[in-house]
Design an enzyme around this catalytic site. Structure first.
Site, PDB file in Angstrom:
ATOM      1  N   GLY A  57      20.167   4.992  19.586  1.00  0.00           N
ATOM      2  CA  GLY A  57      19.732   4.263  18.458  1.00  0.00           C
ATOM      3  C   GLY A  57      20.327   4.757  17.188  1.00  0.00           C
ATOM      4  O   GLY A  57      19.698   4.768  16.098  1.00  0.00           O
ATOM      5  N   SER A  60      22.040   2.225  12.926  1.00  0.00           N
ATOM      6  CA  SER A  60      21.485   2.292  11.374  1.00  0.00           C
ATOM      7  C   SER A  60      20.786   3.472  11.089  1.00  0.00           C
ATOM      8  O   SER A  60      20.569   4.187  11.877  1.00  0.00           O
ATOM      9  CB  SER A  60      20.879   0.928  10.938  1.00  0.00           C
ATOM     10  N   GLY A  61      20.570   3.521   9.854  1.00  0.00           N
ATOM     11  CA  GLY A  61      19.593   4.506   9.014  1.00  0.00           C
ATOM     12  C   GLY A  61      20.010   5.825   9.471  1.00  0.00           C
ATOM     13  O   GLY A  61      21.290   6.277   9.359  1.00  0.00           O
ATOM     14  N   GLY A  63      20.252   7.637  12.415  1.00  0.00           N
ATOM     15  CA  GLY A  63      21.063   8.014  13.421  1.00  0.00           C
ATOM     16  C   GLY A  63      22.534   7.595  13.207  1.00  0.00           C
ATOM     17  O   GLY A  63      23.368   8.243  13.579  1.00  0.00           O
ATOM     18  N   SER A 187       7.614  12.839  13.431  1.00  0.00           N
ATOM     19  CA  SER A 187       7.547  12.639  11.898  1.00  0.00           C
ATOM     20  C   SER A 187       5.865  13.088  11.561  1.00  0.00           C
ATOM     21  O   SER A 187       5.324  13.267  12.496  1.00  0.00           O
ATOM     22  CB  SER A 187       7.088  11.113  11.994  1.00  0.00           C
ATOM     23  N   TYR A 211       2.770   3.787  16.351  1.00  0.00           N
ATOM     24  CA  TYR A 211       3.901   4.349  15.865  1.00  0.00           C
ATOM     25  C   TYR A 211       3.577   5.771  15.627  1.00  0.00           C
ATOM     26  O   TYR A 211       4.456   6.705  15.911  1.00  0.00           O
ATOM     27  CB  TYR A 211       4.495   3.793  14.611  1.00  0.00           C
TER      28      TYR A 211
END
Length: 333
Positions: A57, A60-61, A63, A187, A211
């Site tokens: 993944g 974007s972000g 990663g 997280s 999540y």
């Protein structure tokens, strides 16, 4: 006389408003400075020549920025992504930016057990080594409930059960590549959740909460993985990247997204800042042999007692084997 008093009152109002605005601005600036100076930065200058890094993944972000940094360090990068077109475009961008042509794109949909098995079979067949496996891919929905083709709730499938199966299918390659590292992007939001062992495939639960559950599960899995890999030369650690202004929030619907976007732009880390702890865990020589730890801002960080319970880790592991339909012929950890 009254006219003079009115002017004085108006002046005092303007001064009060100016003071309030000034105080708010000062507070915002102070908060930004606090975020800037407390954000961890990977200080290692280590090159990764001859090392293969597999990142899930990473279009974007954080990663994407993790891949960029490791490409600059001359690692071989395997970009494991669901959107092959986006990944291919990023590959071209990274090659142009870093001069590293040793970057490949592979199709991987972590919500599909079939896709994971096909991907792992290809990697085991084509790659001599994988020195670093970074479980970066993640998805988050707010209200929209989704179930995968395997009958698994989408958030848990992508964020936890898919990576669980992938780790198993690649473990022999990782052991042959030792010393090697497995890294999970978890997280601090795990504090808002727990594992319900009576419903580990919660297809009717709102995904916004799931999540948090998936991040809790990531940590439980990582700690149990580290215990099982002790003495193999393969380490397993997890991290909190911080709250990031990235694509993970794109599924939040309006009007909730309006306020969140303002907060994200003003106070969340940039993807470059958020990638620092992932990079640190991948490259730092100070972490040779370090396993079963949780990191935040490039420093080891404590965990709650509940998420660290070894009995919970063992039980959850066995449940994951059932949910991911592990086969008797699959590699065991």
């Amino acid at each position: 006389m009254a006219f003079g008093i009115d002017i004085t009152l108006m002046s005092m109002c303007y001064i009060a408003i100016a003071l309030v605005i000034g105080a708010l601005l000062l507070g915002l600036i102070s908060l930004q400075l606090f975020i800037y100076f407390t954000t961890g930065v990977c200080k290692s200058k280590r090159k990764m020549n001859g090392k293969t890094v597999l990142i899930t993944g990473c279009t974007s972000g954080i990663g994407k920025e993790t891949a960029r940094d490791l490409a600059k360090r001359e690692a071989r990068i395997i970009m494991a992504c669901r959107n092959v077109d986006a990944a291919t475009k990023l590959k071209d961008e990274l090659v142009n930016d870093t001069g590293n042509t040793n970057i490949v794109v592979k199709k991987l949909d972590l919500s599909s057990l079939k896709s994971i098995r096909e991907f792992a079979e290809q990697i085991n067949r084509e790659e001599k080594n994988v020195h670093v496996l970074i479980h970066n891919a993640g998805t988050a929905e707010t209200f929209k409930k989704k179930i995968t083709e395997d009958g698994i709730e989408m958030t848990m499938a992508t964020n936890q059960y898919g990576p669980f199966l992938l780790t198993h299918l690649l473990i022999d390659l990782l052991k042959r590549s030792a010393p090697s590292r497995i890294i999970f992007v978890a997280s601090e939001l795990y504090h808002l959740a727990t594992l319900n062992f009576d419903n580990l495939n919660p297809t009717t639960t709102f995904p916004a909460y799931l999540y948090y559950v998936s991040k809790y599960a990531n940590i439980v899995f990582t700690l149990e993985l580290a215990r099982r890999l002790k003495g193999t030369g393969v380490t397993a650690n997890c991290l909190h990247p911080g709250m990031i202004n990235s694509g993970i929030w794109r599924n939040v619907p309006a009007p909730l997204s309006w306020g969140l976007n303002l907060i994200a732009r003003g106070f969340f880390k940039t993807p470059v800042q958020g990638a620092q702890t992932s990079i640190h865990l991948a490259v730092s020589e100070d972490l040779n042999g370090v396993s079963g730890k949780y990191f935040l801002d490039c420093r080891e960080y404590g965990l709650s007692q509940g998420v660290s319970d070894p009995a919970k880790g063992k039980k959850f592991w066995e449940c994951c084997e059932t949910i991911t339909k592990m086969k008797a012929t699959d590699p065991k950890i």
